[in-house]
Design an enzyme around this catalytic site. Structure first.
Site, PDB file in Angstrom:
ATOM      1  N   SER A   1       0.829  -1.198   0.000  1.00  0.00           N
ATOM      2  CA  SER A   1       0.000   0.000   0.000  1.00  0.00           C
ATOM      3  C   SER A   1       0.870   1.257   0.000  1.00  0.00           C
ATOM      4  CB  SER A   1      -0.960  -0.039   1.190  1.00  0.00           C
ATOM      5  OG  SER A   1      -1.999   0.906   1.040  1.00  0.00           O
TER       6      SER A   1
ATOM      7  N   ASP B   1     -10.052  -4.108  -4.627  1.00  0.00           N
ATOM      8  CA  ASP B   1      -9.275  -3.013  -4.044  1.00  0.00           C
ATOM      9  C   ASP B   1      -9.339  -1.819  -4.979  1.00  0.00           C
ATOM     10  OD1 ASP B   1      -7.437  -1.368  -2.803  1.00  0.00           O
ATOM     11  OD2 ASP B   1      -5.732  -2.719  -3.040  1.00  0.00           O
TER      12      ASP B   1
ATOM     13  N   HIS C   1      -8.189  -5.075  -0.148  1.00  0.00           N
ATOM     14  CA  HIS C   1      -7.016  -4.375   0.340  1.00  0.00           C
ATOM     15  C   HIS C   1      -6.717  -4.835   1.770  1.00  0.00           C
ATOM     16  CE1 HIS C   1      -4.264  -0.902   0.102  1.00  0.00           C
ATOM     17  NE2 HIS C   1      -4.460  -0.779   1.404  1.00  0.00           N
TER      18      HIS C   1
END
Length: 327
Positions: A174, A264, A294
């Protein structure tokens, strides 16, 4: 409008691990913690890590190291994980790991199990970096920390358990995936391979997946926008150091593996970044983990079960394969 778990299940038929996790998480969360401020978000991240991150046994050498201060920065804490590899004769690769958390939350502690899994299963030496967080330290402070960590490890491979023959890579998820990607552009002569796990590559563009998963699961657009507001000024979002996909040249980048969560909002940005790598002649591989949202990567106890029926049981194999290719 908020995330509707029932509608999500009916529309996407996610993996059962995803369903079980989201139900368990929903039963514990009273309301979106980001609405309560930075402290609440950080506390929620720690709690989620404790509740769903599991406990990984690690039989190797784990030690904390302080990268010495520079003229403009304080010491930079890292934790190294060197697995027990008494039967391995060749030098272990070293990976510098950057955790996620929107540049605002999480820490070495919240992602320590992922680092232990990588160290155990690849195997490799993992260096877990405690970079500075926003809003106390806004962009580009954590960029500077990431580059500094890679440069220090490159000069001190023996200190973290490697040798002069160890290959050096970067891994991040991320926001940490963005840091890993940025460092590949800014310190490319030092890096032999990169593994980017659903990296945040663009602060300027709305992708189809951004709208598709506007309400979640796990990373709704409202939360993502809140993270960005804490971290970076509007005028800085178009800089390649922030939106790494805006770099003009990708040809010098190391071999790269991108791991993407199917459900995501960051998914399509990952694919566009992959296409830029391929168009530039970079050795690149992208792997879509189906049926997961995610954050699956950083919650191994619930979303990375070690079984053939797991939604993501092969991501460590992919990492291992990627590192072997990139050596």
């Amino acid at each position: 409008m908020s995330f509707d778990l029932k509608s999500y299940i009916q529309l996407y038929n996610p993996h059962q691990e995803t369903v079980d996790f989201l139900k368990a998480r929903a039963s514990r969360d009273a309301k979106p913690s980001f609405e309560d401020g930075v402290t609440a978000v950080r506390e929620a991240a720690i709690k989620t890590s404790k509740d769903f991150g599991g406990n990984v046994d690690f039989s190797g050498i784990e030690k904390e190291i302080l990268i010495p201060p520079s003229t403009t920065t304080d010491t930079l804490p890292i934790t190294s994980y060197k697995p027990d590899t008494s039967e391995r004769s060749s030098a272990l690769p070293i990976v510098v790991y950057f955790h996620g958390g929107g540049n605002v939350t999480k820490s070495r502690k919240t992602n320590e199990n992922v680092c232990r899994i990588l160290a155990n299963d690849v195997p490799c030496i993992v260096v877990n970096v405690e970079y500075r967080l926003a809003p106390e330290h806004k962009f580009p402070k954590n960029n500077e920390d990431a580059k500094r960590a890679v440069e220090w490890v490159a000069k001190n491979q023996e200190v973290v358990g490697g040798t002069s023959d160890s290959k050096l890579g970067v891994v991040g998820d991320s926001a940490g995936g963005r840091l890993a990607a940025v460092v590949c552009h800014e310190a490319y002569t030092l890096i032999d391979f990169a593994i980017l796990v659903y990296p945040k590559v663009d602060y300027t563009k709305t992708y189809k997946s951004t709208e598709e998963f506007r309400f979640g699961p796990l990373l709704p657009k409202k939360r993502s926008d809140w993270y960005a507001h804490q971290y970076i000024k509007e005028d800085d979002r178009c800089l390649p150091r922030a939106s790494v996909i805006l770099n003009k040249d990708f040809s010098y980048l190391p071999p790269t593996l991108i791991i993407v969560a199917e459900h995501d909002q960051l998914r399509d940005g990952c694919y566009e970044y992959y296409e830029k790598l391929k168009a530039s002649g970079v050795t690149a591989q992208i792997e879509l983990i189906k049926g997961v949202p995610h954050s699956f990567w950083s919650l191994p106890d619930n979303l990375c079960q070690n079984s053939s029926n797991s939604a993501s049981s092969h991501e460590i194999i992919l990492c291992s394969k990627g590192i072997q290719i990139k050596m």
